[in-house]
Design a protein around this motif. Structure first.
Motif, PDB file in Angstrom:
ATOM      1  N   UNK A  78       0.851  -1.201   0.000  1.00  0.00           N
ATOM      2  CA  UNK A  78       0.000   0.000   0.000  1.00  0.00           C
ATOM      3  C   UNK A  78       0.878   1.239   0.000  1.00  0.00           C
ATOM      4  N   UNK A  79       0.333   2.316  -0.565  1.00  0.00           N
ATOM      5  CA  UNK A  79       1.043   3.592  -0.630  1.00  0.00           C
ATOM      6  C   UNK A  79       0.028   4.736  -0.567  1.00  0.00           C
ATOM      7  N   UNK A  80       0.422   5.869  -0.003  1.00  0.00           N
ATOM      8  CA  UNK A  80      -0.494   7.017   0.001  1.00  0.00           C
ATOM      9  C   UNK A  80      -0.560   7.712  -1.359  1.00  0.00           C
ATOM     10  N   UNK A  81       0.415   7.452  -2.257  1.00  0.00           N
ATOM     11  CA  UNK A  81       0.455   8.117  -3.569  1.00  0.00           C
ATOM     12  C   UNK A  81       0.595   7.065  -4.665  1.00  0.00           C
ATOM     13  N   UNK A  82      -0.505   6.490  -5.066  1.00  0.00           N
ATOM     14  CA  UNK A  82      -0.472   5.415  -6.050  1.00  0.00           C
ATOM     15  C   UNK A  82       0.068   5.895  -7.392  1.00  0.00           C
ATOM     16  N   UNK A  83      -0.356   7.061  -7.849  1.00  0.00           N
ATOM     17  CA  UNK A  83       0.091   7.536  -9.161  1.00  0.00           C
ATOM     18  C   UNK A  83       1.600   7.762  -9.199  1.00  0.00           C
ATOM     19  N   UNK A  84       2.156   8.378  -8.164  1.00  0.00           N
ATOM     20  CA  UNK A  84       3.594   8.594  -8.102  1.00  0.00           C
ATOM     21  C   UNK A  84       4.362   7.291  -8.028  1.00  0.00           C
ATOM     22  N   UNK A  85       3.860   6.344  -7.247  1.00  0.00           N
ATOM     23  CA  UNK A  85       4.497   5.037  -7.137  1.00  0.00           C
ATOM     24  C   UNK A  85       4.444   4.316  -8.472  1.00  0.00           C
ATOM     25  N   UNK A  86       3.302   4.383  -9.134  1.00  0.00           N
ATOM     26  CA  UNK A  86       3.156   3.726 -10.437  1.00  0.00           C
ATOM     27  C   UNK A  86       4.130   4.313 -11.460  1.00  0.00           C
ATOM     28  N   UNK A  87       4.274   5.637 -11.473  1.00  0.00           N
ATOM     29  CA  UNK A  87       5.199   6.279 -12.413  1.00  0.00           C
ATOM     30  C   UNK A  87       6.628   5.792 -12.196  1.00  0.00           C
ATOM     31  N   UNK A  88       7.033   5.669 -10.940  1.00  0.00           N
ATOM     32  CA  UNK A  88       8.380   5.190 -10.632  1.00  0.00           C
ATOM     33  C   UNK A  88       8.554   3.744 -11.090  1.00  0.00           C
ATOM     34  N   UNK A  89       7.549   2.921 -10.843  1.00  0.00           N
ATOM     35  CA  UNK A  89       7.622   1.521 -11.257  1.00  0.00           C
ATOM     36  C   UNK A  89       7.646   1.399 -12.770  1.00  0.00           C
ATOM     37  N   UNK A 117      -2.813  -0.856  -8.584  1.00  0.00           N
ATOM     38  CA  UNK A 117      -2.123  -1.211  -9.814  1.00  0.00           C
ATOM     39  C   UNK A 117      -1.410  -2.535  -9.559  1.00  0.00           C
ATOM     40  N   UNK A 118      -0.873  -3.139 -10.610  1.00  0.00           N
ATOM     41  CA  UNK A 118      -0.180  -4.415 -10.450  1.00  0.00           C
ATOM     42  C   UNK A 118       0.995  -4.493 -11.413  1.00  0.00           C
ATOM     43  N   UNK A 119       2.026  -5.184 -10.981  1.00  0.00           N
ATOM     44  CA  UNK A 119       3.211  -5.391 -11.805  1.00  0.00           C
ATOM     45  C   UNK A 119       3.897  -6.665 -11.350  1.00  0.00           C
ATOM     46  N   UNK A 120       4.941  -7.042 -12.052  1.00  0.00           N
ATOM     47  CA  UNK A 120       5.728  -8.215 -11.685  1.00  0.00           C
ATOM     48  C   UNK A 120       7.136  -7.778 -11.294  1.00  0.00           C
ATOM     49  N   UNK A 121       7.679  -8.441 -10.293  1.00  0.00           N
ATOM     50  CA  UNK A 121       9.061  -8.181  -9.894  1.00  0.00           C
ATOM     51  C   UNK A 121       9.991  -8.993 -10.804  1.00  0.00           C
ATOM     52  N   UNK A 122      11.306  -8.889 -10.638  1.00  0.00           N
ATOM     53  CA  UNK A 122      12.215  -9.611 -11.532  1.00  0.00           C
ATOM     54  C   UNK A 122      12.025 -11.130 -11.546  1.00  0.00           C
ATOM     55  N   UNK A 123      11.496 -11.703 -10.474  1.00  0.00           N
ATOM     56  CA  UNK A 123      11.263 -13.150 -10.436  1.00  0.00           C
ATOM     57  C   UNK A 123       9.914 -13.534 -11.050  1.00  0.00           C
ATOM     58  N   UNK A 124       9.101 -12.536 -11.408  1.00  0.00           N
ATOM     59  CA  UNK A 124       7.791 -12.810 -11.984  1.00  0.00           C
ATOM     60  C   UNK A 124       6.657 -12.742 -10.985  1.00  0.00           C
ATOM     61  N   UNK A 125       6.956 -12.521  -9.702  1.00  0.00           N
ATOM     62  CA  UNK A 125       5.909 -12.456  -8.683  1.00  0.00           C
ATOM     63  C   UNK A 125       4.965 -11.293  -8.948  1.00  0.00           C
ATOM     64  N   UNK A 146       8.815   3.484 -14.867  1.00  0.00           N
ATOM     65  CA  UNK A 146      10.113   3.944 -15.364  1.00  0.00           C
ATOM     66  C   UNK A 146      11.224   2.915 -15.117  1.00  0.00           C
ATOM     67  N   UNK A 147      10.958   1.945 -14.256  1.00  0.00           N
ATOM     68  CA  UNK A 147      11.947   0.888 -13.979  1.00  0.00           C
ATOM     69  C   UNK A 147      11.738  -0.257 -14.965  1.00  0.00           C
ATOM     70  N   UNK A 148      12.379  -1.365 -14.693  1.00  0.00           N
ATOM     71  CA  UNK A 148      12.231  -2.537 -15.550  1.00  0.00           C
ATOM     72  C   UNK A 148      11.048  -3.412 -15.160  1.00  0.00           C
ATOM     73  N   UNK A 149      10.235  -2.956 -14.226  1.00  0.00           N
ATOM     74  CA  UNK A 149       9.097  -3.771 -13.774  1.00  0.00           C
ATOM     75  C   UNK A 149       8.089  -3.946 -14.902  1.00  0.00           C
ATOM     76  N   UNK A 150       7.574  -5.146 -15.017  1.00  0.00           N
ATOM     77  CA  UNK A 150       6.539  -5.427 -16.010  1.00  0.00           C
ATOM     78  C   UNK A 150       5.190  -4.975 -15.456  1.00  0.00           C
ATOM     79  N   UNK A 151       4.583  -3.986 -16.101  1.00  0.00           N
ATOM     80  CA  UNK A 151       3.279  -3.484 -15.669  1.00  0.00           C
ATOM     81  C   UNK A 151       2.206  -4.488 -16.076  1.00  0.00           C
ATOM     82  N   UNK A 152       1.393  -4.890 -15.126  1.00  0.00           N
ATOM     83  CA  UNK A 152       0.288  -5.812 -15.376  1.00  0.00           C
ATOM     84  C   UNK A 152      -1.028  -5.036 -15.455  1.00  0.00           C
ATOM     85  N   UNK A 153      -1.155  -4.007 -14.603  1.00  0.00           N
ATOM     86  CA  UNK A 153      -2.392  -3.216 -14.573  1.00  0.00           C
ATOM     87  C   UNK A 153      -2.063  -1.789 -14.140  1.00  0.00           C
ATOM     88  N   UNK A 154      -2.508  -0.833 -14.908  1.00  0.00           N
ATOM     89  CA  UNK A 154      -2.339   0.570 -14.541  1.00  0.00           C
ATOM     90  C   UNK A 154      -3.269   0.896 -13.377  1.00  0.00           C
TER      91      UNK A 154
END
Length: 136
Positions: A88-99, A120-128, A101-109
């Motif tokens: 959880x985060x108090x700033x979802x949009x800012x967190x999403x923008x940072x993610x 929102x949802x994404x995958x970490x380097x292991x696919x989680x 911009x990284x190599x994280x695979x975005x699953x859901x905006x």
């Protein structure tokens, strides 16, 4: 009863990639890094919350796991179905923008869900699969 969540476990298949992602992208602090036999158990957690941790662990090291089970675990990790985690985060949009911009695979905006949360949802380097909710 007074019960808290002390640690959750998230598998990794590359300790360096998982550590870099959790530390550099998610901003979690490293609390412990234990190596044994070429494997790493890395404990990370949110700053200011010393009693809540995520243990990044090598699932192949679990005692009693067969080779077939290791293959199944690897397949499930790659699909994001083995060990999802919700943050959880108090700033979802800012967190999403940072993610994003990284190599994280975005699953859901960021999306307003019908069950009352915005996440929102994404995958970490292991696919989680990692979901992040906006705190309200």
């Amino acid at each position: 009863m007074d019960i808290t969540i002390h640690a959750s476990f998230l598998p990794h298949d590359d300790p360096d990639a998982s550590l870099a992602f959790c530390r550099d992208v998610l901003g979690l602090e490293v609390r412990n890094d234990v190596e044994f036999g070429g494997m790493h158990w890395i404990t990370v957690g949110p700053a200011g919350q010393p009693s809540t941790s995520i243990v990044l662990y090598p699932p192949a090291a679990a005692p009693g796991v067969t080779d077939d089970e290791r293959r199944s675990i690897a397949e499930m990790m790659a699909k994001g179905t083995y060990a999802p985690i919700n943050l959880a985060t108090p700033c979802l949009d800012g967190t999403f923008e940072k993610l994003q911009a990284s190599d994280a695979e975005v699953v859901q905006e960021p999306t307003d869900q019908p069950y009352g949360v915005r996440d929102c949802a994404f995958r970490d380097p292991a696919g989680n699969l990692i979901r992040i909710q906006e705190q309200r």
